[in-house]
Design a protein around this motif. Structure first.
Motif, PDB file in Angstrom:
ATOM      1  N   LEU A 103       0.666  -1.082  -0.029  1.00 20.39           N
ATOM      2  CA  LEU A 103      -0.099   0.051  -0.091  1.00 20.39           C
ATOM      3  C   LEU A 103       0.875   1.178  -0.120  1.00 20.39           C
ATOM      4  O   LEU A 103       1.882   1.415   0.877  1.00 20.39           O
ATOM      5  CB  LEU A 103      -1.109  -0.144   1.188  1.00 20.39           C
ATOM      6  N   TYR A 104       0.540   1.975  -0.994  1.00 19.98           N
ATOM      7  CA  TYR A 104       1.384   3.396  -0.924  1.00 19.98           C
ATOM      8  C   TYR A 104       0.505   4.649  -1.610  1.00 19.98           C
ATOM      9  O   TYR A 104      -0.510   4.256  -1.853  1.00 19.98           O
ATOM     10  CB  TYR A 104       2.614   3.209  -1.754  1.00 19.98           C
ATOM     11  N   GLU A 105       0.903   5.784  -1.250  1.00 25.39           N
ATOM     12  CA  GLU A 105       0.264   7.140  -1.698  1.00 25.39           C
ATOM     13  C   GLU A 105       1.060   7.798  -2.706  1.00 25.39           C
ATOM     14  O   GLU A 105       2.320   7.776  -2.549  1.00 25.39           O
ATOM     15  CB  GLU A 105      -0.046   7.726  -0.440  1.00 25.39           C
ATOM     16  N   GLU A 106       0.449   8.128  -3.792  1.00 27.62           N
ATOM     17  CA  GLU A 106       1.112   8.887  -4.610  1.00 27.62           C
ATOM     18  C   GLU A 106       0.132   9.830  -5.362  1.00 27.62           C
ATOM     19  O   GLU A 106      -0.793   9.384  -5.883  1.00 27.62           O
ATOM     20  CB  GLU A 106       1.948   8.128  -5.772  1.00 27.62           C
ATOM     21  N   GLU A 107       0.393  11.054  -5.762  1.00 32.94           N
ATOM     22  CA  GLU A 107      -0.270  11.994  -6.550  1.00 32.94           C
ATOM     23  C   GLU A 107      -1.613  11.978  -6.152  1.00 32.94           C
ATOM     24  O   GLU A 107      -2.715  11.699  -7.103  1.00 32.94           O
ATOM     25  CB  GLU A 107      -0.008  11.736  -7.769  1.00 32.94           C
ATOM     26  N   GLY A 108      -1.993  12.141  -4.876  1.00 31.40           N
ATOM     27  CA  GLY A 108      -3.660  12.457  -4.321  1.00 31.40           C
ATOM     28  C   GLY A 108      -4.551  10.941  -4.528  1.00 31.40           C
ATOM     29  O   GLY A 108      -5.557  10.994  -4.596  1.00 31.40           O
ATOM     30  N   GLU A 109      -3.788   9.879  -4.377  1.00 29.61           N
ATOM     31  CA  GLU A 109      -4.450   8.630  -4.383  1.00 29.61           C
ATOM     32  C   GLU A 109      -3.675   7.615  -3.620  1.00 29.61           C
ATOM     33  O   GLU A 109      -2.404   7.581  -3.573  1.00 29.61           O
ATOM     34  CB  GLU A 109      -4.673   8.147  -5.796  1.00 29.61           C
ATOM     35  N   PHE A 110      -4.343   6.620  -3.244  1.00 26.08           N
ATOM     36  CA  PHE A 110      -3.744   5.514  -2.287  1.00 26.08           C
ATOM     37  C   PHE A 110      -3.515   4.496  -3.433  1.00 26.08           C
ATOM     38  O   PHE A 110      -4.743   4.263  -4.369  1.00 26.08           O
ATOM     39  CB  PHE A 110      -4.550   4.851  -1.388  1.00 26.08           C
ATOM     40  N   VAL A 111      -2.702   3.725  -3.675  1.00 33.03           N
ATOM     41  CA  VAL A 111      -2.822   2.416  -4.355  1.00 33.03           C
ATOM     42  C   VAL A 111      -2.328   1.306  -3.566  1.00 33.03           C
ATOM     43  O   VAL A 111      -1.362   0.982  -2.881  1.00 33.03           O
ATOM     44  CB  VAL A 111      -1.763   2.588  -5.575  1.00 33.03           C
ATOM     45  N   LEU A 112      -3.277   0.034  -3.777  1.00 28.33           N
ATOM     46  CA  LEU A 112      -3.219  -1.026  -2.952  1.00 28.33           C
ATOM     47  C   LEU A 112      -3.023  -1.999  -4.154  1.00 28.33           C
ATOM     48  O   LEU A 112      -3.917  -2.351  -4.943  1.00 28.33           O
ATOM     49  CB  LEU A 112      -4.695  -1.298  -2.306  1.00 28.33           C
ATOM     50  N   THR A 113      -1.883  -2.977  -3.985  1.00 31.42           N
ATOM     51  CA  THR A 113      -1.645  -4.234  -4.774  1.00 31.42           C
ATOM     52  C   THR A 113      -1.831  -5.305  -3.801  1.00 31.42           C
ATOM     53  O   THR A 113      -1.090  -5.255  -3.023  1.00 31.42           O
ATOM     54  CB  THR A 113      -0.481  -4.231  -5.654  1.00 31.42           C
ATOM     55  N   ILE A 114      -2.560  -6.493  -4.361  1.00 28.78           N
ATOM     56  CA  ILE A 114      -2.476  -7.667  -3.437  1.00 28.78           C
ATOM     57  C   ILE A 114      -2.374  -8.662  -4.388  1.00 28.78           C
ATOM     58  O   ILE A 114      -3.100  -8.930  -5.303  1.00 28.78           O
ATOM     59  CB  ILE A 114      -4.066  -7.708  -2.972  1.00 28.78           C
ATOM     60  N   ASP A 115      -1.190  -9.693  -3.900  1.00 33.20           N
ATOM     61  CA  ASP A 115      -1.062 -11.022  -4.722  1.00 33.20           C
ATOM     62  C   ASP A 115      -2.348 -11.935  -4.390  1.00 33.20           C
ATOM     63  O   ASP A 115      -2.360 -12.222  -3.343  1.00 33.20           O
ATOM     64  CB  ASP A 115      -0.002 -11.617  -4.310  1.00 33.20           C
ATOM     65  N   LEU A 116      -2.894 -12.366  -5.340  1.00 36.80           N
ATOM     66  CA  LEU A 116      -4.231 -13.230  -5.297  1.00 36.80           C
ATOM     67  C   LEU A 116      -4.128 -14.458  -6.347  1.00 36.80           C
ATOM     68  O   LEU A 116      -5.206 -14.344  -7.282  1.00 36.80           O
ATOM     69  CB  LEU A 116      -5.474 -12.399  -5.287  1.00 36.80           C
ATOM     70  N   PRO A 117      -2.902 -15.138  -6.412  1.00 41.76           N
ATOM     71  CA  PRO A 117      -3.041 -16.168  -7.577  1.00 41.76           C
ATOM     72  C   PRO A 117      -3.864 -17.157  -7.414  1.00 41.76           C
ATOM     73  O   PRO A 117      -4.370 -17.549  -6.257  1.00 41.76           O
ATOM     74  CB  PRO A 117      -1.595 -16.527  -7.392  1.00 41.76           C
ATOM     75  N   GLY A 118      -4.526 -17.657  -8.493  1.00 38.39           N
ATOM     76  CA  GLY A 118      -5.294 -18.763  -8.312  1.00 38.39           C
ATOM     77  C   GLY A 118      -6.675 -18.406  -8.117  1.00 38.39           C
ATOM     78  O   GLY A 118      -7.761 -19.340  -8.335  1.00 38.39           O
ATOM     79  N   PHE A 119      -7.369 -17.073  -8.197  1.00 37.46           N
ATOM     80  CA  PHE A 119      -8.628 -16.606  -8.329  1.00 37.46           C
ATOM     81  C   PHE A 119      -9.132 -16.228  -9.234  1.00 37.46           C
ATOM     82  O   PHE A 119      -8.162 -15.796 -10.219  1.00 37.46           O
ATOM     83  CB  PHE A 119      -8.861 -15.665  -7.298  1.00 37.46           C
ATOM     84  N   GLU A 120     -10.340 -16.293  -9.512  1.00 41.67           N
ATOM     85  CA  GLU A 120     -11.000 -15.966 -10.692  1.00 41.67           C
ATOM     86  C   GLU A 120     -11.684 -14.374 -10.458  1.00 41.67           C
ATOM     87  O   GLU A 120     -11.821 -14.097  -9.449  1.00 41.67           O
ATOM     88  CB  GLU A 120     -12.327 -16.618 -11.388  1.00 41.67           C
TER      89      GLU A 120
END
Length: 122
Positions: free
Chosen positions: A30-47
């Motif tokens: 989770l990080y913040e840049e240019e007026g927004e938060f960006v959350l990336t999550i590893d979810l392999p194997g899901f549809e």
């Protein structure tokens, strides 16, 4: 997982993303840049249709469930994320590509307010 460069106090005022949580070996970043938060999550194997996102009063709830009938297994994921600033909830977007969920949460105001808690002791 999508890795972002680690920032330090030396780069905080530069035009670089600011990490909110040092997730280390965690499955999210989770990080913040240019007026927004960006959350990336590893979810392999899901549809895509097995992943549920819900925004509720400053909290993002991420849940996923995959049932593998062939092997008799069930895979689940659940996390809640609270944000330190007001988020424009009607502008939240999400995409799931190659096993990575990316959620963008534009900020809509200053840091959320709280109250100071007095600390007792010596």
């Amino acid at each position: 997982m999508v890795r972002r460069p680690t920032t330090s106090t030396w780069t905080q005022n530069l035009e670089m993303p600011s990490r909110l949580l040092d997730s280390g070996d965690s499955d999210y970043e989770l990080y913040e840049e240019e007026g927004e938060f960006v959350l990336t999550i590893d979810l392999p194997g899901f549809e895509t249709d097995e992943i549920d996102l819900m925004w509720d009063d400053g909290v993002l709830n991420v849940a996923a469930e995959h049932v593998d009938d062939d092997h008799g297994r069930k895979k689940t994921y659940h996390r809640r994320f609270r944000f330190p600033k007001i988020v424009a909830d009607d502008e939240i977007t999400a995409a799931y590509t190659n096993g990575v969920l990316e959620v963008t949460l534009p900020t809509a105001g200053p840091a959320t307010r709280g109250r100071e808690i007095p600390l007792e002791g010596e």
